[in-house]
Write a protein that holds these residues in place. Structure first.
Motif, short mmCIF file in Angstrom:
data_model
loop_
_atom_site.label_atom_id
_atom_site.label_comp_id
_atom_site.label_asym_id
_atom_site.label_seq_id
_atom_site.Cartn_x
_atom_site.Cartn_y
_atom_site.Cartn_z
N SER A 153 0.83 -1.20 0.00
CA SER A 153 0.00 0.00 0.00
C SER A 153 0.87 1.25 0.00
O SER A 153 1.82 1.37 0.78
N ASP A 155 0.30 4.12 1.07
CA ASP A 155 0.25 5.00 2.25
C ASP A 155 1.13 4.52 3.39
O ASP A 155 1.21 5.16 4.43
N THR A 215 4.09 8.31 8.51
CA THR A 215 3.89 7.64 7.23
C THR A 215 2.96 8.52 6.39
O THR A 215 2.37 9.48 6.89
N ARG A 216 2.85 8.18 5.13
CA ARG A 216 1.90 8.93 4.30
C ARG A 216 0.49 8.83 4.87
O ARG A 216 -0.27 9.79 4.82
N ALA A 217 0.16 7.65 5.40
CA ALA A 217 -1.17 7.47 6.00
C ALA A 217 -1.36 8.40 7.18
O ALA A 217 -2.41 9.05 7.33
N LEU A 220 -1.63 12.07 5.97
CA LEU A 220 -2.93 12.35 5.37
C LEU A 220 -4.03 12.37 6.42
O LEU A 220 -4.89 13.26 6.42
N TYR A 315 -3.86 9.89 -3.89
CA TYR A 315 -3.51 11.25 -3.49
C TYR A 315 -2.31 11.80 -4.26
O TYR A 315 -2.01 13.00 -4.16
N ASN A 356 -5.34 2.60 -0.12
CA ASN A 356 -4.69 3.11 1.10
C ASN A 356 -5.10 2.22 2.27
O ASN A 356 -6.03 2.54 3.02
N ILE A 359 -4.94 3.79 6.01
CA ILE A 359 -6.03 4.73 6.27
C ILE A 359 -7.32 3.97 6.53
O ILE A 359 -8.06 4.27 7.48
#
Length: 498
Positions: A153, A155, A215-217, A220, A315, A356, A359
């Motif tokens: 993933s 994210d 993390t990107r998750a 975000l 994203y 994601n 998320i």
């Protein structure tokens, strides 16, 4: 699709006809193979031509068995096209009027194979289908397909350049309050914020670095929009309320970039969910502070659609997440990114391929969107329960976007006086002070408590406890029974009159 069907059709988004000149496979056939594989599949009929009136005429091919062998050699050689996604049954010979036609049924390629391209260079050999023709994909489309190839993933990626200063702690506290109401005794609630973020997959340590990075998750879900846009340059969350569907003017709007709130995914969910469900009737029953026993199928459908749009969004794509409620008629949920599995498979249910994953896991922990592969089922059940048409799933290309159109019903106060509308619980929880959240947590298991009992458990004065309880009653989270010293408080439920 067979020859009997084809000869009465025109070329379209799922059918391409070709002629074989001098017993060879036309180069353009491989462009159509690529375009069908990268879109929604289709049929290539070799040995049929389309005249200037768009009528199809069967011409046939010579040496049909040699041509089929040539096709299989080319599709497998690694030079003509990047991948063979066919099985034996996808290629067959059909006979009509003493003529041979080769039928090639090209499926939509699994995301792990896309982009399927001609030649050796995906930047010049990747095609998609639009209407009756094939078009060469843009670099953005190719990059999007390449991102979706990965099993991990996107994210989960650690944003190494920043630390936990990027996290908005008011948003994180709102998440913790909702988590506490669902899991009041969960051990994670005793952790400091940085360790909780690590447990959620919202933060991670790098090798040789003791500090946590989002993390990107995590960025975000809980980050500040200024940091988010450094990582995702086209990031945008946009909700619009259009009260009159015949007009395009919006009456209410929530945007991640307006500077009045942190602009993250979870904050957006909290601010938008009640605007989407406002007016949808449901008997009042708050069993655990947020998740309702009497939740209606249509409300679940709306919640599932919002969560899916945020969890499936690409994203890194060129567009943002845009959600529009058109009065009491419908809601459209549009997120960047093409579908990762075929629409027909999604509509059947039982298969999940979330873009994601982290998320979605964080939403799942709150009891939101927790049944993998059942999202479309939930939405379809919701609309059918209200006697409405099924949701419509639309995939748009260049730029890649997915749109869900969800019909809704809504009641007015005069038509539903016997039914309470659900309070704006999510926004209320977001606004709770630390002490108010602690008080509310005491009632999560259905306890009935007096003022002095609350004061003792929180180690505060009776006066302070009374002020906190009064605030929660005013916010419609608790109900009060009795008078004076016999007054008790509890979480409101369906049997509570208003």
């Amino acid at each position: 699709m067979n020859i009997a069907d084809i000869q009465h059709m025109h070329e379209n988004g799922r059918l391409e006809v070709k002629l074989s000149t001098h017993g060879k496979i036309p180069t353009s056939l491989w462009q159509s193979y690529s375009s069908f594989a990268n879109t929604n599949g289709g049929t290539i009929a070799l040995g049929i031509e389309e005249d200037n009136k768009r009528n199809l005429r069967i011409v046939g091919v010579p040496n049909v068995h040699n041509l089929v062998s040539m096709f299989w050699n080319n599709v497998n050689d690694g030079n003509t096209v990047s991948s063979n996604i066919l099985v034996d049954e996808d290629v067959r010979i059909e006979h009509i009027d003493d003529k041979d036609v080769i039928i090639i049924d090209v499926p939509r390629a699994p995301r792990s194979f896309r982009p399927v391209y001609t030649g050796k260079n995906p930047l010049t050999g990747t095609w998609r289908r639009k209407g009756e023709g094939d078009y060469r994909c843009s670099n953005d489309e190719i990059r999007s397909m390449l991102r979706d190839q990965d099993d991990e993933s996107i994210d989960k990626t650690v944003v190494e350049e920043i630390g936990l200063e990027a996290i908005d702690h008011d948003t994180l506290n709102a998440y913790k309050n909702m988590f506490r109401t669902r899991h009041p005794d969960h051990p994670w609630l005793k952790l400091p914020d940085d360790e909780l973020l690590w447990k959620l997959g919202a933060a991670q340590r790098l090798s040789g670095d003791r500090n946590l990075h989002p993390t990107r998750a995590g960025l975000l879900m809980f980050g500040d929009e200024r940091y988010i846009t450094d990582e995702f340059s086209k990031y945008l969350l946009d909700f619009r309320m259009v009260s009159d569907p015949t007009q395009q003017r919006w009456d209410d709007r929530v945007m991640s970039a307006d500077g009045t709130w942190p602009g993250n995914v979870f904050g957006f969910w909290l601010r938008v969910i009640t605007k989407l469900t406002d007016g949808l009737p449901v008997p009042f029953n708050l069993s655990d502070g947020l998740i309702r026993n009497d939740d209606t199928p249509l409300r679940r459908a709306v919640r599932e659609a919002l969560t899916n749009a945020l969890g499936h969004a690409d994203y890194l794509g060129r567009t943002g997440v845009v959600i529009v409620r058109y009065g009491n008629e419908r809601i459209t949920f549009r997120n960047p990114g093409a579908l990762r599995i075929e629409p027909s498979v999604i509509e059947l249910g039982g298969v999940s391929d979330v873009r994601n994953e982290t998320i979605m896991k964080m939403f799942n922990l709150l009891g939101i969107g927790e049944r993998a592969g059942s999202g479309f089922d939930t939405m379809r059940e919701g609309t059918r329960s209200a006697g409405l048409p099924d949701p419509e799933l639309i995939e748009e290309l260049n730029p890649d976007r997915t749109t869900l159109v969800l019909p809704i019903t809504a009641s007015t106060h005069s038509h539903q006086q016997e039914i309470q509308q659900e309070p704006d619980v999510a926004s209320i929880l977001l606004s709770l002070t630390g002490k108010e959240a602690e008080v509310f947590h005491l009632f999560a298991n259905g306890d009935q408590l007096k003022t002095n009992e609350v004061a003792q458990r929180l180690n505060v004065s009776d006066t302070r406890a009374r002020v906190l309880l009064k605030s929660l009653v005013a916010k419609r989270l608790l109900v009060r029974y009795g008078n004076s010293r016999n007054t008790i408080y509890s979480v409101k439920n369906r049997n509570t009159s208003h």
